[in-house]
Design a protein around this motif. Structure first.
Motif, PDB file in Angstrom:
ATOM      1  N   THR A  54       0.838  -1.190   0.000  1.00 27.98           N
ATOM      2  CA  THR A  54       0.000   0.000   0.000  1.00 27.98           C
ATOM      3  C   THR A  54       0.875   1.241   0.000  1.00 27.98           C
ATOM      4  O   THR A  54       2.028   1.207   0.445  1.00 27.98           O
ATOM      5  N   VAL A  55       0.290   2.326  -0.506  1.00 30.27           N
ATOM      6  CA  VAL A  55       0.958   3.623  -0.497  1.00 30.27           C
ATOM      7  C   VAL A  55      -0.047   4.648   0.013  1.00 30.27           C
ATOM      8  O   VAL A  55      -1.138   4.790  -0.559  1.00 30.27           O
ATOM      9  N   THR A  56       0.332   5.332   1.098  1.00 28.68           N
ATOM     10  CA  THR A  56      -0.513   6.406   1.613  1.00 28.68           C
ATOM     11  C   THR A  56       0.269   7.711   1.571  1.00 28.68           C
ATOM     12  O   THR A  56       1.506   7.713   1.659  1.00 28.68           O
ATOM     13  N   LEU A  57      -0.462   8.807   1.442  1.00 36.07           N
ATOM     14  CA  LEU A  57       0.123  10.143   1.484  1.00 36.07           C
ATOM     15  C   LEU A  57      -0.629  10.910   2.562  1.00 36.07           C
ATOM     16  O   LEU A  57      -1.843  11.130   2.439  1.00 36.07           O
ATOM     17  N   ASP A 117       4.939  -1.728   2.372  1.00 32.93           N
ATOM     18  CA  ASP A 117       4.033  -0.583   2.453  1.00 32.93           C
ATOM     19  C   ASP A 117       4.836   0.705   2.588  1.00 32.93           C
ATOM     20  O   ASP A 117       5.917   0.705   3.210  1.00 32.93           O
ATOM     21  N   PHE A 118       4.301   1.795   2.034  1.00 32.28           N
ATOM     22  CA  PHE A 118       4.966   3.095   2.097  1.00 32.28           C
ATOM     23  C   PHE A 118       3.996   4.130   2.637  1.00 32.28           C
ATOM     24  O   PHE A 118       2.895   4.276   2.130  1.00 32.28           O
ATOM     25  N   GLU A 119       4.420   4.842   3.683  1.00 35.76           N
ATOM     26  CA  GLU A 119       3.627   5.919   4.277  1.00 35.76           C
ATOM     27  C   GLU A 119       4.364   7.219   3.997  1.00 35.76           C
ATOM     28  O   GLU A 119       5.355   7.533   4.649  1.00 35.76           O
ATOM     29  N   ALA A 143       8.337  -1.944 -12.280  1.00 38.23           N
ATOM     30  CA  ALA A 143       7.366  -0.902 -11.948  1.00 38.23           C
ATOM     31  C   ALA A 143       5.951  -1.452 -11.944  1.00 38.23           C
ATOM     32  O   ALA A 143       5.669  -2.498 -12.538  1.00 38.23           O
ATOM     33  N   GLY A 144       5.070  -0.730 -11.276  1.00 37.98           N
ATOM     34  CA  GLY A 144       3.662  -1.101 -11.244  1.00 37.98           C
ATOM     35  C   GLY A 144       2.794   0.123 -11.007  1.00 37.98           C
ATOM     36  O   GLY A 144       3.275   1.173 -10.573  1.00 37.98           O
ATOM     37  N   LYS A 145       1.518  -0.026 -11.282  1.00 38.16           N
ATOM     38  CA  LYS A 145       0.553   1.048 -11.077  1.00 38.16           C
ATOM     39  C   LYS A 145       0.044   1.018  -9.643  1.00 38.16           C
ATOM     40  O   LYS A 145      -0.130  -0.050  -9.065  1.00 38.16           O
ATOM     41  N   ILE A 146      -0.233   2.205  -9.126  1.00 37.69           N
ATOM     42  CA  ILE A 146      -0.874   2.345  -7.821  1.00 37.69           C
ATOM     43  C   ILE A 146      -2.310   2.771  -8.091  1.00 37.69           C
ATOM     44  O   ILE A 146      -2.556   3.722  -8.842  1.00 37.69           O
ATOM     45  N   ARG A 147      -3.249   2.069  -7.502  1.00 32.86           N
ATOM     46  CA  ARG A 147      -4.667   2.418  -7.663  1.00 32.86           C
ATOM     47  C   ARG A 147      -5.349   2.267  -6.314  1.00 32.86           C
ATOM     48  O   ARG A 147      -5.245   1.210  -5.685  1.00 32.86           O
ATOM     49  N   ASP A 148      -5.985   3.332  -5.863  1.00 34.34           N
ATOM     50  CA  ASP A 148      -6.675   3.337  -4.567  1.00 34.34           C
ATOM     51  C   ASP A 148      -5.759   2.891  -3.433  1.00 34.34           C
ATOM     52  O   ASP A 148      -6.163   2.154  -2.538  1.00 34.34           O
ATOM     53  N   GLY A 149      -4.498   3.316  -3.505  1.00 32.98           N
ATOM     54  CA  GLY A 149      -3.542   3.039  -2.441  1.00 32.98           C
ATOM     55  C   GLY A 149      -2.891   1.673  -2.478  1.00 32.98           C
ATOM     56  O   GLY A 149      -2.080   1.350  -1.622  1.00 32.98           O
ATOM     57  N   LYS A 150      -3.217   0.869  -3.479  1.00 38.27           N
ATOM     58  CA  LYS A 150      -2.643  -0.484  -3.561  1.00 38.27           C
ATOM     59  C   LYS A 150      -1.835  -0.636  -4.845  1.00 38.27           C
ATOM     60  O   LYS A 150      -2.176  -0.072  -5.876  1.00 38.27           O
ATOM     61  N   TYR A 151      -0.791  -1.445  -4.767  1.00 39.09           N
ATOM     62  CA  TYR A 151       0.006  -1.741  -5.952  1.00 39.09           C
ATOM     63  C   TYR A 151       0.412  -3.208  -5.962  1.00 39.09           C
ATOM     64  O   TYR A 151       0.393  -3.886  -4.945  1.00 39.09           O
ATOM     65  N   GLU A 152       0.785  -3.657  -7.155  1.00 35.58           N
ATOM     66  CA  GLU A 152       1.287  -5.021  -7.339  1.00 35.58           C
ATOM     67  C   GLU A 152       2.248  -4.979  -8.524  1.00 35.58           C
ATOM     68  O   GLU A 152       1.883  -4.518  -9.596  1.00 35.58           O
TER      69      GLU A 152
END
Length: 141
Positions: free
Chosen positions: A34-37, A136-138, A59-68
């Motif tokens: 997950t990625v939150t800002l 996860d990245f905050e 690389a991957g896409k982040i969508r709604d705070g989730k990536y794969e």
């Protein structure tokens, strides 16, 4: 008959020696997270894993705070510098939409501070394993 033996010998030699193909590729693992800002899931973006000191970028896409990251088997094992950047968010379904309609329905990119993509200090070490590796990245302004 001698031609068959020669051909078989060449084939076995090539298989044993390798041809610079898949055997030379780094071991990889699927990475999710997950990625939150500022505590809010990053609605849209891209995450890049840059092997240190060198190697193939994943690389991957982040969508709604989730990536794969799954392309080519995932992220190469080892230490990485990580870059995260916001991107415009297209509608989930663009079927039948004109370019103008898609443009009007696209949300602008959320501004991610440059410190997370330009000369990013974010790091991740991807370890060997079979199950997806979670990181996860905050992010904070």
């Amino acid at each position: 008959m001698p031609e068959l033996r020669i051909g078989l010998y060449i084939l076995i030699t090539l298989l044993l020696a390798g041809c610079g193909g898949i055997g030379d590729a780094p071991d990889r693992r699927i990475v999710t997270g997950t990625v939150t800002l500022n505590g809010t899931p990053l609605e849209g973006g891209v995450i890049r894993f840059l092997p240190q000191p060198t190697g193939p970028i994943a690389a991957g896409k982040i969508r709604d705070g989730k990536y794969e990251v799954i392309n080519k088997g995932g992220v190469p094992l080892g230490k990485h510098r990580v870059e995260i950047k916001g991107t415009p968010i297209l509608p989930d379904d663009t079927t039948g939409m004109s370019l103008g309609e898609m443009d009007a329905a696209t949300k602008p990119a959320i501004k991610v501070p440059e410190k997370y993509y330009k000369d990013s200090q974010l790091e991740a070490t991807v370890e060997a394993g079979n199950a997806p590796f979670t990181v996860d990245f905050e992010l904070k302004d």
